[in-house]
Enzyme design. Structure first.
Site, PDB file in Angstrom:
ATOM      1  CD  GLU A   1     -27.202  49.754   9.076  1.00  0.00           C
ATOM      2  OE1 GLU A   1     -26.965  48.620   8.818  1.00  0.00           O
ATOM      3  OE2 GLU A   1     -28.270  50.102   8.747  1.00  0.00           O
TER       4      GLU A   1
ATOM      5  CG  HIS B   1     -28.596  47.392   6.152  1.00  0.00           C
ATOM      6  ND1 HIS B   1     -28.585  46.893   7.500  1.00  0.00           N
ATOM      7  CD2 HIS B   1     -29.038  46.225   5.288  1.00  0.00           C
ATOM      8  CE1 HIS B   1     -28.945  45.361   7.525  1.00  0.00           C
ATOM      9  NE2 HIS B   1     -29.228  45.168   6.362  1.00  0.00           N
TER      10      HIS B   1
ATOM     11  CB  CYS C   1     -32.711  44.719   7.898  1.00  0.00           C
ATOM     12  SG  CYS C   1     -32.288  43.237   6.561  1.00  0.00           S
TER      13      CYS C   1
END
Length: 424
Positions: A389, A387, A292
């Site tokens: 994660e 993202h 990001c």
């Protein structure tokens, strides 16, 4: 920017007619005011008072607790497009950081009661306890269409005593003036405001707990989410999470196999210190992975520009193509800026006459062709804009953490072979 019509009738707020504060301040009324003059009347949700910030919308159907606690939302008022919010309450396991970071919260229909075996309290109570001013009973669909057409802008939420000054109801012009006095997101350097003050370490987890780490990573906290070091640690990595102000000497002292730059808030064009740190990392050929904000910093370090998107990408349903595999992934996003790099070819990165060699766009957003990933071809470095994660899902891109481990392993093997050849 032209003035739009109001969503709802705001009565004395738009005419400036004085009313008595006690009667109206206690009735739960709240006003959402945009810098272009658009106003929406609703009910106070969470804390009462005033908040201002950049208003953005999130299209996620789930994961509101992760959204609220994502440091990347610092100084932003978040509009949830999902109509029902708060159904599963709030727990102490899902936060992405130690606090709520959004400046304000806008929902349509808040849950009258929460229902989840994991819940500890209601969302309304959590917002109030952390002083987050919100508004409910707003037509979030119309508001989102407005922001899609005109772009994100500054806004304010006003409720309780904040609707009055010296006992007199404040006019819309007065409220708009306060909103317009708030700082713009362009040019805002915010990473240091959300970063940790002191470094901490996350040791290998799960099946790797208690074992020697397979690698050591220095994660520069620009607004890191808790799930990120967890995703590395569950793969056997020791993660040193360090402040945004960390120097290259401090990074090297930790003897990392790789360096990671996290997500975070603000304008990457103002991230001078972070860009210089990353250039020092790249000069030393330390393997790098960025997510990001870390992707935008990587782009700037390579010499590319960044620009502000009209309304950004925020949600958990954004399609991205991995150009390495041709696979299309459904991914989680939260960014209002993007890297301005050529989508095709393998150009030499423009910084300092090509100091960092060739680079290519490795991932691209399928909705609008925005750069969603960069890969250096002459350096051990890559990044993505979204993202992998994603705590609230989806997890299509979690393989990127494995790709980072492979990059560190390959680089370590090559470095060992080179050293052996030189000694012989």
């Amino acid at each position: 920017m032209s003035t739009a019509t109001t969503d709802t009738t705001v009565g004395t707020a738009s005419t400036g007619t004085a009313t008595t504060a006690p009667a109206d301040a206690a009735d739960g009324t709240a006003l959402l005011v945009l810098e272009d003059g658009r106003t929406s009347r609703g009910r106070a949700y969470g804390a009462r008072g005033t908040t201002v910030g950049e208003i953005v919308f999130n299209t996620g159907m789930t994961g509101y607790q992760e959204t609220l606690t994502d440091p990347s939302y610092h100084r932003q008022i978040v509009v949830m497009t999902a109509p029902h919010i708060g159904n599963t309450g709030v727990n102490d396991e899902d936060p992405e950081s130690g606090r709520i970071w959004v400046s304000g919260y806008v929902v349509r229909d808040p849950a009258r009661r929460f229902s989840s075996w994991r819940a500890d309290r209601s969302l309304d109570a959590e917002l109030a306890a952390q002083g987050v001013v919100g508004i409910s009973d707003v037509d979030t669909r119309a508001l989102t269409r407005h922001l899609r057409e005109l772009g994100v802008m500054r806004a304010g939420i006003f409720s309780g005593d904040a609707l009055y000054r010296d006992g007199v109801r404040r006019t819309t012009d007065d409220l708009v003036a306060e909103v317009r006095s708030a700082p713009q997101m362009e040019g805002a350097a915010l990473a240091a405001e959300v970063s940790v003050d002191e470094a901490y370490t996350v040791e290998p987890l799960g099946e790797h707990a208690g074992s020697e780490p397979v690698a050591t990573v220095v994660a520069v906290d620009l607004g890191i989410k808790a799930m990120t070091p967890y995703r590395l640690a569950e793969r056997g990595v020791r993660v040193h999470v360090v402040p945004a102000t960390t120097t290259i000497e401090e990074v090297e002292a930790l003897e990392p196999d790789g360096v990671f730059f996290s997500n975070g808030p603000g304008d990457p064009g103002a991230a001078t210190t972070e860009v210089e740190l990353l250039r020092a990392v790249l000069d030393r050929r330390i393997p790098y992975f960025g997510i990001c904000y870390g992707n935008q910093i990587f782009g700037r370090a390579l010499g590319f520009g960044t620009y502000k998107l009209a309304y950004g990408h925020r949600g958990i349903n954004q399609p991205v193509m991995d150009r390495t595999t041709g696979k299309v992934e459904v991914t989680a996003h939260n960014h209002g800026f993007a890297v301005d790099a050529p989508l095709d070819g393998e150009p030499v990165a423009p910084f300092d006459g090509g100091r960092f060699g060739r680079v290519r766009v490795s991932h691209v957003g399928l909705n609008d062709q925005v750069v969603e990933g960069l890969e250096a071809l002459d350096l051990p470095a890559f990044s993505v804009q979204y993202h992998p994660e994603a705590a609230a899902g989806p997890h299509d891109a979690s393989y990127l953490f494995d790709r980072f481990l492979d990059l560190m392993s390959t680089h370590r093997t090559r470095a060992t072979s080179t050293t052996t050849e030189q000694e012989s």
